[in-house]
Design a protein around this motif. Sequence first.
Motif, short mmCIF file in Angstrom:
data_model
loop_
_atom_site.label_atom_id
_atom_site.label_comp_id
_atom_site.label_asym_id
_atom_site.label_seq_id
_atom_site.Cartn_x
_atom_site.Cartn_y
_atom_site.Cartn_z
N GLY A 15 0.80 -1.21 0.00
CA GLY A 15 0.00 0.00 0.00
C GLY A 15 0.84 1.27 0.00
O GLY A 15 1.89 1.34 0.65
N LEU A 16 0.39 2.28 -0.73
CA LEU A 16 1.18 3.50 -0.90
C LEU A 16 1.22 4.36 0.35
O LEU A 16 2.11 5.20 0.49
N SER A 17 0.32 4.18 1.28
CA SER A 17 0.36 4.95 2.51
C SER A 17 1.53 4.54 3.39
O SER A 17 2.30 5.38 3.87
N GLU A 18 1.70 3.25 3.56
CA GLU A 18 2.81 2.74 4.37
C GLU A 18 4.09 2.59 3.56
O GLU A 18 5.19 2.65 4.12
N TRP A 19 3.95 2.42 2.26
CA TRP A 19 5.10 2.13 1.41
C TRP A 19 5.06 3.06 0.19
O TRP A 19 4.85 2.62 -0.94
N PRO A 20 5.28 4.38 0.37
CA PRO A 20 5.32 5.28 -0.79
C PRO A 20 6.51 4.94 -1.68
O PRO A 20 7.56 4.52 -1.19
N ARG A 48 8.09 14.98 -7.55
CA ARG A 48 9.47 15.26 -7.97
C ARG A 48 10.00 16.57 -7.40
O ARG A 48 11.21 16.72 -7.22
N THR A 49 9.11 17.50 -7.07
CA THR A 49 9.56 18.72 -6.41
C THR A 49 10.10 18.42 -5.03
O THR A 49 11.08 19.04 -4.58
N VAL A 50 9.50 17.47 -4.32
CA VAL A 50 10.04 17.06 -3.02
C VAL A 50 11.48 16.60 -3.19
O VAL A 50 12.38 17.03 -2.45
N LEU A 51 11.72 15.73 -4.15
CA LEU A 51 13.06 15.18 -4.37
C LEU A 51 14.04 16.29 -4.73
O LEU A 51 15.15 16.35 -4.20
N SER A 52 13.62 17.19 -5.60
CA SER A 52 14.49 18.28 -6.02
C SER A 52 14.81 19.22 -4.87
O SER A 52 15.97 19.62 -4.66
N ALA A 53 13.80 19.57 -4.08
CA ALA A 53 14.00 20.51 -2.98
C ALA A 53 14.83 19.91 -1.86
O ALA A 53 15.49 20.64 -1.11
N LEU A 54 14.82 18.59 -1.74
CA LEU A 54 15.68 17.92 -0.76
C LEU A 54 17.12 17.81 -1.25
O LEU A 54 18.00 17.40 -0.50
N ASP A 55 17.35 18.15 -2.55
CA ASP A 55 18.67 18.01 -3.17
C ASP A 55 19.12 16.55 -3.09
O ASP A 55 20.28 16.26 -2.78
N ALA A 56 18.21 15.64 -3.38
CA ALA A 56 18.49 14.21 -3.29
C ALA A 56 18.44 13.59 -4.68
O ALA A 56 17.68 14.03 -5.54
N GLY A 57 19.24 12.59 -4.91
CA GLY A 57 19.29 11.94 -6.22
C GLY A 57 18.14 10.99 -6.44
O GLY A 57 17.37 10.67 -5.53
N CYS A 58 18.03 10.52 -7.69
CA CYS A 58 16.92 9.63 -8.07
C CYS A 58 16.89 8.35 -7.24
O CYS A 58 15.84 7.75 -7.07
N VAL A 71 14.02 8.04 -0.57
CA VAL A 71 12.88 8.95 -0.44
C VAL A 71 11.69 8.33 -1.15
O VAL A 71 11.78 7.96 -2.32
N GLY A 72 10.57 8.22 -0.44
CA GLY A 72 9.34 7.73 -1.04
C GLY A 72 8.31 8.83 -1.05
O GLY A 72 8.12 9.52 -0.04
N VAL A 87 11.22 10.18 4.20
CA VAL A 87 12.67 10.02 4.04
C VAL A 87 13.13 8.96 5.02
O VAL A 87 12.74 8.97 6.19
N TYR A 88 13.97 8.04 4.54
CA TYR A 88 14.40 6.91 5.35
C TYR A 88 15.91 6.95 5.59
O TYR A 88 16.67 7.39 4.72
N ALA A 89 16.34 6.44 6.75
CA ALA A 89 17.75 6.10 6.92
C ALA A 89 18.04 4.89 6.06
O ALA A 89 17.18 4.04 5.84
N LEU A 90 19.27 4.81 5.54
CA LEU A 90 19.61 3.73 4.61
C LEU A 90 19.41 2.35 5.22
O LEU A 90 19.10 1.40 4.50
N ASP A 91 19.57 2.23 6.53
CA ASP A 91 19.40 0.92 7.18
C ASP A 91 17.98 0.70 7.68
O ASP A 91 17.69 -0.31 8.34
#
Length: 333
Positions: free
Chosen positions: A187-192, A232-242, A246-247, A263-267
């Motif tokens: 589900g997209l709510s828990e797993w964007p 995609r604006t969220v991703l751009s404004a966070l200055d984060a790569g593809c 980030v979900g 936004v998740y920690a890598l682990d």
Amino acid sequence: MTAPLRLGTRRSNLAMTQSQMVADAVSAASGRPVELVPIVSEGDVNRASLSQLGGRGVFANGLREALAADRCDFLVHSLKDLPTQQPDGLVIAATPARADARDVVVTRDGTPLGALGAGARVGTGSPRRIAQALRHNPRVDIHDIRGNVDSRLARVRDGELDAVILAAAGISRLGGDLGGLLAEELGLSEWPTAPGQGSLAVETRDDIDAEIYAALAQLDDERTRVAITAERTVLSALDAGCSAPVGTHASLVEGDLRLRAVVYALDGTQRIGIDRTVRLDPGYGGDTTGSGNGADAADDGGPIAQATRAGQEAARRLLERGAADLVPRESTT
């Protein structure tokens, strides 16, 4: 005889399949034949981990070079692989109606991801999916994999892996046959999912013949463009790569734009999330006819501009809550 339009595409079975779908639609809109021009991208030959490749447009750069060199007239991208920074001279002419944006977990026996036992081997090359899987079930053993859909499914079928995580849209576009394997829809709510997942982008040069541009623009779906603009604006404004962990997912419901970003920690041990609901301008119906707005849509003060502001505000709040400490920064998104 009218010369065919040339559609540049990656060579994978999925890329060729979804490009042919677009080719048929453009041919119907333009009255001209469309031929596929297969192009090799860096991501097709560089077998490094996606986390190492980062957000450098490895699946798009080779195609864009071919477009700029007039080896093709337009391109079809999977939007989730497309950097948020638009190159000079190129424009997204259309974002066709979006397919299923969800991820699925594919196993041999249908065991849900959360029920997999300690040491279960789960394959994915996406840092976001890795973080989400570990957060969902820290007992699993993540295997960083690359390859096309068929090869990934084969590794489950052959017992090399217990599960793989894939995009539902890719499976559907390839016909939906899992060869006896079973899928759990997340589900997209828990797993964007990745910004723009399930969407395609039709890209061309900004000096393309007006009639060709008009034919491409007929494929544009305004509801899709509004939603993916926010994501995609969220991703751009966070200055984060593809490939950052980030979900995001945005949807239009009864005149509201509803945006979720995490936004998740890598682990997978931490996450920071935000939900935003924005009422779109009165009278906006979000119809699914081609808008033809192109790259100038964000300047018109309409729903695209509102989606942009919603994405910027969501990113600002995520950063205020500490997202910068979790997201690898990219200057070349």
